[in-house]
Design an enzyme around this catalytic site. Structure first.
Site, PDB file in Angstrom:
ATOM      1  N   ARG A 245    -105.896 -28.521 -38.803  1.00 48.10           N
ATOM      2  CA  ARG A 245    -106.491 -28.521 -37.473  1.00 48.10           C
ATOM      3  C   ARG A 245    -105.470 -29.135 -36.523  1.00 48.10           C
ATOM      4  O   ARG A 245    -104.760 -30.078 -36.895  1.00 48.10           O
ATOM      5  CB  ARG A 245    -107.771 -29.361 -37.432  1.00 48.10           C
ATOM      6  CG  ARG A 245    -108.984 -28.695 -38.060  1.00 48.10           C
ATOM      7  CD  ARG A 245    -109.497 -27.528 -37.212  1.00 48.10           C
ATOM      8  NE  ARG A 245    -110.716 -26.938 -37.737  1.00 48.10           N
ATOM      9  CZ  ARG A 245    -110.761 -25.878 -38.556  1.00 48.10           C
ATOM     10  NH1 ARG A 245    -109.648 -25.282 -38.930  1.00 48.10           N
ATOM     11  NH2 ARG A 245    -111.916 -25.403 -38.971  1.00 48.10           N
TER      12      ARG A 245
ATOM     13  N   GLU B  75    -106.597 -25.291 -28.502  1.00 46.44           N
ATOM     14  CA  GLU B  75    -106.523 -23.831 -28.677  1.00 46.44           C
ATOM     15  C   GLU B  75    -107.405 -23.129 -27.662  1.00 46.44           C
ATOM     16  O   GLU B  75    -108.513 -23.606 -27.386  1.00 46.44           O
ATOM     17  CB  GLU B  75    -106.993 -23.474 -30.097  1.00 46.44           C
ATOM     18  CG  GLU B  75    -106.057 -24.009 -31.159  1.00 46.44           C
ATOM     19  CD  GLU B  75    -106.583 -23.798 -32.578  1.00 46.44           C
ATOM     20  OE1 GLU B  75    -107.588 -23.086 -32.760  1.00 46.44           O
ATOM     21  OE2 GLU B  75    -105.987 -24.361 -33.496  1.00 46.44           O
TER      22      GLU B  75
ATOM     23  N   HIS C  92    -104.015 -19.454 -35.130  1.00 43.70           N
ATOM     24  CA  HIS C  92    -105.143 -19.902 -35.980  1.00 43.70           C
ATOM     25  C   HIS C  92    -105.712 -18.726 -36.794  1.00 43.70           C
ATOM     26  O   HIS C  92    -106.845 -18.302 -36.573  1.00 43.70           O
ATOM     27  CB  HIS C  92    -106.253 -20.553 -35.125  1.00 43.70           C
ATOM     28  CG  HIS C  92    -107.174 -21.401 -35.943  1.00 43.70           C
ATOM     29  ND1 HIS C  92    -107.827 -22.499 -35.468  1.00 43.70           N
ATOM     30  CD2 HIS C  92    -107.565 -21.307 -37.256  1.00 43.70           C
ATOM     31  CE1 HIS C  92    -108.568 -23.044 -36.424  1.00 43.70           C
ATOM     32  NE2 HIS C  92    -108.428 -22.325 -37.526  1.00 43.70           N
TER      33      HIS C  92
HETATM   34  P1  NAP Z   1    -110.938 -29.708 -49.198  1.00 45.07           P
HETATM   35  O1  NAP Z   1    -110.921 -29.045 -50.534  1.00 45.07           O
HETATM   36  O2  NAP Z   1    -112.104 -30.552 -48.831  1.00 45.07           O
HETATM   37  O3  NAP Z   1    -109.601 -30.591 -49.087  1.00 45.07           O
HETATM   38  C1  NAP Z   1    -109.363 -31.471 -48.047  1.00 45.07           C
HETATM   39  C2  NAP Z   1    -108.448 -32.564 -48.578  1.00 45.07           C
HETATM   40  O4  NAP Z   1    -108.052 -33.400 -47.501  1.00 45.07           O
HETATM   41  C3  NAP Z   1    -109.142 -33.451 -49.613  1.00 45.07           C
HETATM   42  O5  NAP Z   1    -108.348 -33.481 -50.772  1.00 45.07           O
HETATM   43  C4  NAP Z   1    -109.250 -34.792 -48.924  1.00 45.07           C
HETATM   44  O6  NAP Z   1    -109.084 -35.860 -49.861  1.00 45.07           O
HETATM   45  C5  NAP Z   1    -108.079 -34.748 -47.946  1.00 45.07           C
HETATM   46  N1  NAP Z   1    -108.290 -35.650 -46.829  1.00 45.07           N
HETATM   47  C6  NAP Z   1    -109.406 -35.817 -46.082  1.00 45.07           C
HETATM   48  N2  NAP Z   1    -109.224 -36.789 -45.182  1.00 45.07           N
HETATM   49  C7  NAP Z   1    -107.963 -37.244 -45.370  1.00 45.07           C
HETATM   50  C8  NAP Z   1    -107.188 -38.274 -44.751  1.00 45.07           C
HETATM   51  N3  NAP Z   1    -107.687 -39.024 -43.765  1.00 45.07           N
HETATM   52  N4  NAP Z   1    -105.921 -38.470 -45.194  1.00 45.07           N
HETATM   53  C9  NAP Z   1    -105.402 -37.726 -46.189  1.00 45.07           C
HETATM   54  N5  NAP Z   1    -106.098 -36.746 -46.830  1.00 45.07           N
HETATM   55  C10 NAP Z   1    -107.362 -36.514 -46.408  1.00 45.07           C
HETATM   56  O7  NAP Z   1    -110.803 -28.653 -48.027  1.00 45.07           O
HETATM   57  P2  NAP Z   1    -110.002 -27.270 -48.058  1.00 45.07           P
HETATM   58  O8  NAP Z   1    -110.898 -26.183 -48.474  1.00 45.07           O
HETATM   59  O9  NAP Z   1    -108.726 -27.479 -48.774  1.00 45.07           O
HETATM   60  O10 NAP Z   1    -109.759 -27.084 -46.487  1.00 45.07           O
HETATM   61  C11 NAP Z   1    -108.972 -28.026 -45.784  1.00 45.07           C
HETATM   62  C12 NAP Z   1    -108.981 -27.764 -44.299  1.00 45.07           C
HETATM   63  O11 NAP Z   1    -108.161 -26.650 -43.991  1.00 45.07           O
HETATM   64  C13 NAP Z   1    -110.319 -27.377 -43.674  1.00 45.07           C
HETATM   65  O12 NAP Z   1    -111.182 -28.488 -43.476  1.00 45.07           O
HETATM   66  C14 NAP Z   1    -109.888 -26.748 -42.359  1.00 45.07           C
HETATM   67  O13 NAP Z   1    -109.787 -27.725 -41.354  1.00 45.07           O
HETATM   68  C15 NAP Z   1    -108.496 -26.208 -42.682  1.00 45.07           C
HETATM   69  N6  NAP Z   1    -108.497 -24.731 -42.658  1.00 45.07           N
HETATM   70  C16 NAP Z   1    -107.722 -24.095 -41.751  1.00 45.07           C
HETATM   71  C17 NAP Z   1    -107.722 -22.704 -41.713  1.00 45.07           C
HETATM   72  C18 NAP Z   1    -106.864 -21.960 -40.725  1.00 45.07           C
HETATM   73  O14 NAP Z   1    -107.222 -20.857 -40.332  1.00 45.07           O
HETATM   74  N7  NAP Z   1    -105.712 -22.496 -40.333  1.00 45.07           N
HETATM   75  C19 NAP Z   1    -108.533 -21.973 -42.569  1.00 45.07           C
HETATM   76  C20 NAP Z   1    -109.303 -22.659 -43.487  1.00 45.07           C
HETATM   77  C21 NAP Z   1    -109.280 -24.053 -43.533  1.00 45.07           C
HETATM   78  P3  NAP Z   1    -109.682 -37.334 -49.551  1.00 45.07           P
HETATM   79  O15 NAP Z   1    -111.040 -37.129 -48.940  1.00 45.07           O
HETATM   80  O16 NAP Z   1    -109.689 -37.983 -50.886  1.00 45.07           O
HETATM   81  O17 NAP Z   1    -108.724 -37.989 -48.612  1.00 45.07           O
END
Ligand code: NAP
Length: 315
Positions: free
Chosen positions: A234, A263, A281
């Site tokens: 994000r 955005e 995005h």
């Molecule tokens: P996920 O499986 O929940 O993984 C998120 C990871 O981030 C977790 O391992 C979490 O571990 C870590 N995290 C959370 N807060 C943190 C912090 N303060 N410092 C360091 N690490 C932290 O989610 P995902 O499915 O991989 O998706 C991740 C994100 O990608 C989504 O939430 C979305 O914002 C983004 N995304 C972007 C697009 C795009 O079009 N560009 C598309 C899809 C998703 P901990 O909680 O242990 O820290």
């Protein structure tokens, strides 16, 4: 009687609209006459029991206040940072998202952005098209990936999928997240430590308050003048002004960005820079992912109104 739902956004395909129409009495906000959204919502709001929205649009508190009968919000996307989770929880409104089905496509884009940035593909494309090649203008060398260290910020579904893809390129993987994750020997002690240990950072965390400007000037400085930042998470996770300053001063090497703080507004300094690769995005923007995301979001709503367990609840 079909449950009434409010549908936000315009990305719904004819297939999805047809499926929604079979299951629900749909109110598409996009169909309201321009400027008439508030009156339209005031009329439709009291009957609405479900909301279908996108990860980017989410749901604002003003709209939520017009929906007294709301039971569920289904987000088409994995990020739920645009939804007021506290307000929903306080009212007992359920929340769902669409994890997993988009992971591979988002990870593919992260790798594509990294390659495009390190090998400077957009600049090379311009070099050929503009006749600079034919004119034999000098061309600097790019950098190789092999033997470098990729630091993944947020080693969740997408972060791990990015890591899996980068190993065959000969990159070493390190990561940081708050909780202990898989492969503990690869986990850095802090984000700052990860930035110091890495040649490139790939940001894969959620957005929201807990990650707001996590990647700040200090982290960018630790990544350094040869370093590359990739953000597919994000825009809010990276301090964009600090990023611009680091790139302009040469304290950071390059950046590849799919997401931005405001955005679709992108700072002029980034638009004019040869050190960045920019995409609008589009991490999950493939036919396959978008179809699967829509199907899962609709399945969550349908399950709720049938009294069945939700396929992918949040929290
Ligand atoms: P996920 O499986 O929940 O993984 C998120 C990871 O981030 C977790 O391992 C979490 O571990 C870590 N995290 C959370 N807060 C943190 C912090 N303060 N410092 C360091 N690490 C932290 O989610 P995902 O499915 O991989 O998706 C991740 C994100 O990608 C989504 O939430 C979305 O914002 C983004 N995304 C972007 C697009 C795009 O079009 N560009 C598309 C899809 C998703 P901990 O909680 O242990 O820290």
């Amino acid at each position: 009687m079909k449950p009434e739902i409010l549908v936000l956004g315009t990305l719904w395909t004819p297939d999805t609209r047809a499926r929604l129409g079979e299951l629900f009495h749909c109110h598409f906000l996009a169909d309201a006459a321009e400027g008439a959204g508030a009156a339209w919502l005031a009329a439709a709001g009291p009957g609405i029991r479900g909301v279908l929205t996108t990860g980017v649009i989410g749901l604002d508190c003003a709209t939520l206040a017009t929906l007294p009968a709301l039971e569920i919000v289904a987000v088409h996307g994995v990020g739920v940072d645009s939804v007021p989770r506290g307000a929903l929880a306080a009212r007992g409104v359920l929340l769902t998202n669409t994890p997993d089905v988009l992971t591979d496509d988002v990870a593919d884009l992260a790798v594509g952005l990294l390659l495009a940035c390190v090998r400077r593909l957009p600049m090379l494309d311009r070099y050929v098209r503009s006749g600079q090649w034919e004119a034999k203008l000098p061309l600097a060398h790019a950098r190789s990936l092999k033997g470098k260290v990729a630091g993944i910020v947020g080693f969740g579904r997408i972060g791990q999928a990015v890591a899996e893809r980068l190993v065959p390129f000969g990159l070493q993987i390190r990561y940081f997240q708050r909780s202990p994750g898989p492969q503990p020997e690869r986990r850095s002690a802090s984000l700052l430590a990860l930035a110091r240990e890495s040649d490139m950072l790939i940001v894969c965390t959620p957005g929201g308050a807990s990650t707001h400007r996590l990647v700040d000037a200090e982290v960018l400085d630790a990544l350094g003048p040869e370093g590359t930042l990739v953000n597919i998470a994000r825009g809010s996770v990276v301090d964009e002004a600090a990023l611009v300053a680091a790139l302009e001063s040469g304290r950071l090497g390059a950046a590849a960005l799919d997401v931005f703080e405001n955005e679709p507004k992108v700072p002029q300094a980034l638009l004019g820079s040869d050190k960045v690769v920019l995409t609008p995005h589009v991490g999950s923007n493939t036919v396959e992912s978008r179809r699967a995301m829509a199907a899962l979001a609709v399945a969550n709503l349908a399950a709720h109104f049938r009294g069945e367990p939700l396929p992918t609840p949040v929290g």
